[in-house]
Design a protein around this motif. Structure first.
Motif, PDB file in Angstrom:
ATOM      1  N   UNK A  46       7.138  21.831  13.877  1.00  0.00           N
ATOM      2  CA  UNK A  46       8.330  21.664  13.048  1.00  0.00           C
ATOM      3  C   UNK A  46       9.159  20.515  13.605  1.00  0.00           C
ATOM      4  N   UNK A  47       9.900  19.883  12.703  1.00  0.00           N
ATOM      5  CA  UNK A  47      10.876  18.848  13.058  1.00  0.00           C
ATOM      6  C   UNK A  47      11.993  18.989  12.036  1.00  0.00           C
ATOM      7  N   UNK A  48      13.110  19.583  12.469  1.00  0.00           N
ATOM      8  CA  UNK A  48      14.177  19.896  11.527  1.00  0.00           C
ATOM      9  C   UNK A  48      13.646  20.880  10.493  1.00  0.00           C
ATOM     10  N   UNK A  49      13.776  20.510   9.215  1.00  0.00           N
ATOM     11  CA  UNK A  49      13.285  21.375   8.141  1.00  0.00           C
ATOM     12  C   UNK A  49      11.817  21.095   7.775  1.00  0.00           C
ATOM     13  N   UNK A  50      11.242  20.036   8.365  1.00  0.00           N
ATOM     14  CA  UNK A  50       9.847  19.675   8.063  1.00  0.00           C
ATOM     15  C   UNK A  50       8.874  20.531   8.859  1.00  0.00           C
ATOM     16  N   UNK A  51       7.742  20.812   8.237  1.00  0.00           N
ATOM     17  CA  UNK A  51       6.669  21.562   8.897  1.00  0.00           C
ATOM     18  C   UNK A  51       5.347  20.850   8.638  1.00  0.00           C
ATOM     19  N   UNK A  52       4.499  20.826   9.645  1.00  0.00           N
ATOM     20  CA  UNK A  52       3.143  20.299   9.463  1.00  0.00           C
ATOM     21  C   UNK A  52       2.152  21.226  10.159  1.00  0.00           C
ATOM     22  N   UNK A  53       0.932  21.153   9.669  1.00  0.00           N
ATOM     23  CA  UNK A  53      -0.170  21.861  10.307  1.00  0.00           C
ATOM     24  C   UNK A  53      -1.238  20.821  10.616  1.00  0.00           C
ATOM     25  N   UNK A  54      -1.647  20.782  11.856  1.00  0.00           N
ATOM     26  CA  UNK A  54      -2.723  19.907  12.291  1.00  0.00           C
ATOM     27  C   UNK A  54      -3.923  20.782  12.556  1.00  0.00           C
ATOM     28  N   UNK A  55      -5.050  20.419  11.967  1.00  0.00           N
ATOM     29  CA  UNK A  55      -6.252  21.216  12.195  1.00  0.00           C
ATOM     30  C   UNK A  55      -7.230  20.446  13.072  1.00  0.00           C
ATOM     31  N   UNK A  56      -8.058  21.206  13.749  1.00  0.00           N
ATOM     32  CA  UNK A  56      -9.048  20.610  14.637  1.00  0.00           C
ATOM     33  C   UNK A  56     -10.424  21.139  14.290  1.00  0.00           C
ATOM     34  N   UNK A  57     -11.421  20.356  14.643  1.00  0.00           N
ATOM     35  CA  UNK A  57     -12.795  20.813  14.498  1.00  0.00           C
ATOM     36  C   UNK A  57     -13.670  20.144  15.538  1.00  0.00           C
ATOM     37  N   UNK A  58     -14.629  20.906  16.018  1.00  0.00           N
ATOM     38  CA  UNK A  58     -15.580  20.363  16.979  1.00  0.00           C
ATOM     39  C   UNK A  58     -16.552  19.463  16.229  1.00  0.00           C
ATOM     40  N   UNK A  59     -16.949  18.391  16.888  1.00  0.00           N
ATOM     41  CA  UNK A  59     -17.939  17.473  16.310  1.00  0.00           C
ATOM     42  C   UNK A  59     -18.947  17.146  17.406  1.00  0.00           C
ATOM     43  N   UNK A  60     -20.166  17.397  17.176  1.00  0.00           N
ATOM     44  CA  UNK A  60     -21.319  17.204  18.059  1.00  0.00           C
ATOM     45  C   UNK A  60     -21.285  18.086  19.301  1.00  0.00           C
ATOM     46  N   UNK A  61     -20.317  18.961  19.437  1.00  0.00           N
ATOM     47  CA  UNK A  61     -20.201  19.796  20.625  1.00  0.00           C
ATOM     48  C   UNK A  61     -19.590  19.070  21.810  1.00  0.00           C
ATOM     49  N   UNK A  62     -19.330  17.781  21.670  1.00  0.00           N
ATOM     50  CA  UNK A  62     -18.763  16.989  22.773  1.00  0.00           C
ATOM     51  C   UNK A  62     -17.371  16.460  22.486  1.00  0.00           C
ATOM     52  N   UNK A  63     -16.963  16.503  21.226  1.00  0.00           N
ATOM     53  CA  UNK A  63     -15.688  15.915  20.831  1.00  0.00           C
ATOM     54  C   UNK A  63     -14.932  16.880  19.922  1.00  0.00           C
ATOM     55  N   UNK A  64     -13.608  16.755  19.935  1.00  0.00           N
ATOM     56  CA  UNK A  64     -12.776  17.488  18.987  1.00  0.00           C
ATOM     57  C   UNK A  64     -12.072  16.452  18.119  1.00  0.00           C
TER      58      UNK A  64
END
Length: 134
Positions: free
Chosen positions: A107-125
């Protein structure tokens, strides 16, 4: 028959064919590309992205901007990528609220964000961050 996990562990030993089809539990088939898993965004090749990510120096690496989303990445070991992402988003004025699965809520003030992650190749996110957040 080797499992998908066995094949993924042997990524360095590339198959001669471009792709193979493996039976899936749902009766369909799973396509495994010889170069590893497909990227979740367009415009870059797997080898280009791996080269960029191998240059990791503790800061997230911007990989692409596609349809209002900035894609960043980092090596996956020991949660360092997630900590780097939270640190950089906080430096941009966002406050970390919580994590639920692969989603990070800020959150930042009234703003909201969602950041998503996913594994790629088992070595990187890879992180899917709304454009212009960082």
């Amino acid at each position: 028959m080797k499992s998908v996990n066995d094949l993924a562990r042997n990524e360095g030993a590339r198959a001669a064919s471009v792709a193979c089809l493996l039976p899936a539990r749902n009766g369909g088939s799973l396509r495994l590309l010889a170069g590893g898993p497909a990227l979740p965004f367009s415009g870059s090749s797997a080898s280009e992205v791996k080269t960029l990510l191998n240059g990791y120096d503790g800061k997230l690496i911007k990989l692409a901007t596609v349809e209002g989303v900035d894609w960043y990445g980092a090596p996956s070991g020991q949660g360092a990528g997630a900590e780097a992402m939270k640190r950089e988003v906080a430096a941009a004025g966002w406050r970390f609220v919580q994590q639920e699965g692969s989603g990070y809520f800020f959150v930042r003030g009234a703003e909201k964000i969602v950041i998503t992650s996913e594994m790629w190749t088992g070595r990187y996110v890879l992180f899917r961050i709304p454009a212009n957040t960082l």
